[in-house]
Design an enzyme around this catalytic site. Structure first.
Site, short mmCIF file in Angstrom:
data_model
loop_
_atom_site.label_atom_id
_atom_site.label_comp_id
_atom_site.label_asym_id
_atom_site.label_seq_id
_atom_site.Cartn_x
_atom_site.Cartn_y
_atom_site.Cartn_z
N ASP A 181 0.82 -1.21 0.00
CA ASP A 181 0.00 0.00 0.00
C ASP A 181 0.86 1.27 0.00
O ASP A 181 2.09 1.20 0.02
CB ASP A 181 -0.94 -0.06 1.22
N ASP A 189 -10.15 3.54 -3.41
CA ASP A 189 -10.88 2.36 -2.94
C ASP A 189 -12.28 2.26 -3.52
O ASP A 189 -12.97 3.25 -3.72
CB ASP A 189 -10.99 2.39 -1.41
C1 GLA Z 1 -6.00 1.41 1.54
C2 GLA Z 1 -6.17 0.40 0.42
C3 GLA Z 1 -7.30 -0.55 0.77
C4 GLA Z 1 -6.99 -1.26 2.07
C5 GLA Z 1 -6.74 -0.24 3.16
C6 GLA Z 1 -6.21 -0.87 4.44
O1 GLA Z 1 -7.11 2.24 1.62
O2 GLA Z 1 -6.42 1.04 -0.81
O3 GLA Z 1 -7.51 -1.49 -0.27
O4 GLA Z 1 -5.87 -2.08 1.90
O5 GLA Z 1 -5.79 0.75 2.77
O6 GLA Z 1 -5.97 0.05 5.45
#
Ligand code: GLA
Length: 414
Positions: free
Chosen positions: A157, A212
């Site tokens: 990430d 997301d």
């Molecule tokens: C980010 C990622 C998500 C998830 C969260 C976890 O937002 O894009 O897919 O992994 O972090 O904290």
């Protein structure tokens, strides 16, 4: 002559060996021959967020087998954020001892015993998005740790990465994984900020193209400092990216919301089909232990999965869009095509698809469906019925319900 050649030869051998053996030369290219079709699996984040633990992960592995998902091609059980405990005085990381009392290797052994693979999550910055230890400055150490646990997939990430540049940061982790010596899929998760499709092909096996996903069909969720996107909004953000995808390197429009309750049965079908058409990773994000029959039917539709997993690895494209009805096409091996009619409207929509006049042409791969001159058998992949032959004499007529999809496989007849 011999006397001269021998020392020269010996010197060359020594030089070659040293060059190969330099332990300070890094290899910034991803592990080869992984994810040659889009990865299929499950990830904890969409449904469980930070609530992950050993029992739940093992139960998900069991459910992936008993639900038929494993037989349908799903392989990875991926633990997202918040599995972490602390680093010890030498910097080695362990999982949270309360959540994973037997350590991560025990979880990997269990998942492997089911014929599945285990994925884990980290972050290129100092902390993960959930505030757990990130890998910045610990990349090689963490990669060795993951390899020793038997990890098969790393989602990496992009939170808390002050001052870092994405390509370099991801290359550091890919070199670390290479050095650790275990084939681990690298899933680049920097939300498309720095156009990873332009530099990710040799660095990772897939890259997120957007922020997301949010569990709705057609909405945007504003979290203040960031936004999450519904299925249709994510779909629209894939425009122009298809030429970057192919075997071993995929555009990742984020994990599935199928079966998470907010989408209707038709929306689940449309979401799943469109991810299949996009050659996207099919990473389920629901509770596999308590799926309805309908959810299982969507997630295990083998003919739709076959479109996604087609060996050519060509991402589909939009042929046309009119009044909220989109026609999508995806070239498949053997000269076959997948055609999807996506209705984004809140009312049903009629289709009258004239094979003679419709041009379906993939200009990236210069492939022409040539409906006027090629004969195809038609199969509807959701009602599972044969629909005759695509001929110039007869149009394809149907009605697509609101927020739903009709998906056809056209098989070339000899
Ligand atoms: C980010 C990622 C998500 C998830 C969260 C976890 O937002 O894009 O897919 O992994 O972090 O904290």
């Amino acid at each position: 002559m011999k006397k001269i050649l021998c020392p020269v030869f010996t010197l060359l051998v020594i030089l070659a060996a040293t060059a190969q053996g330099n332990n300070y030369v890094q290899d910034y290219t991803k592990y080869p021959d992984l994810a040659m079709t889009p990865p299929m699996g499950w990830n904890s984040w969409n449904k469980f967020a930070c609530n992950v633990d050993e029992d739940m992960i093992k139960q998900m592995a069991d459910a992936m087998v008993s639900s038929g998902m494993k037989d349908a091609g799903y392989t990875y059980i991926n633990i997202d954020d918040c599995w972490h405990g602390d680093r010890d005085e030498k910097g080695f990381l362990s999982p949270d001892p309360k959540r994973f009392p037997n350590g991560m290797k025990a979880v990997a052994d269990y998942v492997h015993s089911k014929g599945l693979k285990l994925g884990i999550y980290s972050d290129a910055g100092s902390q993960t998005c959930g505030g757990r230890p990130g890998s910045r400055g610990y990349e090689f150490q963490d990669a060795l740790t993951y390899a020793s646990w038997g990890i098969d997939y790393l989602k990496y990430d992009w939170c808390n990465t002050e001052g870092l540049k994405a390509e370099g940061a991801y290359k550091t982790m890919t070199a670390a994984l290479k050095r650790a010596g275990r084939p681990i899929v690298l899933s680049i998760c920097e939300w498309g900020n720095d156009e990873p499709w332009k530099w990710g092909q040799n660095v990772g096996h897939l890259w997120r193209t957007t922020g997301d996903i949010y569990n709705c069909f057609d909405c945007i969720k504003d979290h203040g400092s960031w936004k999450a996107f519904g299925v249709m909004q994510i779909l629209d953000k894939q425009e122009g990216l298809r030429r970057y995808a192919g075997p071993g390197h995929w555009n990742d429009p984020d994990m599935l919301e199928v079966g998470n309750g907010a989408l209707t049965a038709g929306e689940d079908r449309a979401h799943f089909t469109m991810w299949a058409m996009l050659a996207a990773p099919l990473i389920a994000g629901n509770d596999l232990r308590s799926m309805t029959k309908e959810t299982i039917e969507v997630l295990t539709n083998k003919e739709v999965i076959a479109i996604n997993q087609d060996k050519l690895g060509i991402q589909g494209f939009k042929v046309s869009a009119e009044d909220g009805l989109e026609i999508w096409a995806k070239p498949l091996q053997g000269g076959d095509w997948a055609i999807a009619f996506l209705n984004r409207n809140t009312t049903a929509k009629k289709i009258d698809f004239n094979w003679a006049t419709q041009k379906v042409y993939d200009n990236v791969n210069t492939l022409d469906a040539a409906f006027g001159t090629t004969t195809y058998k038609i199969k509807n992949l959701w009602d599972k019925k044969d629909k005759g032959t695509a001929t110039t004499k007869k149009a394809f007529k149907a009605e697509v319900p609101a927020h739903d999809i009709i998906t056809l496989r056209l098989s070339k007849t000899k």
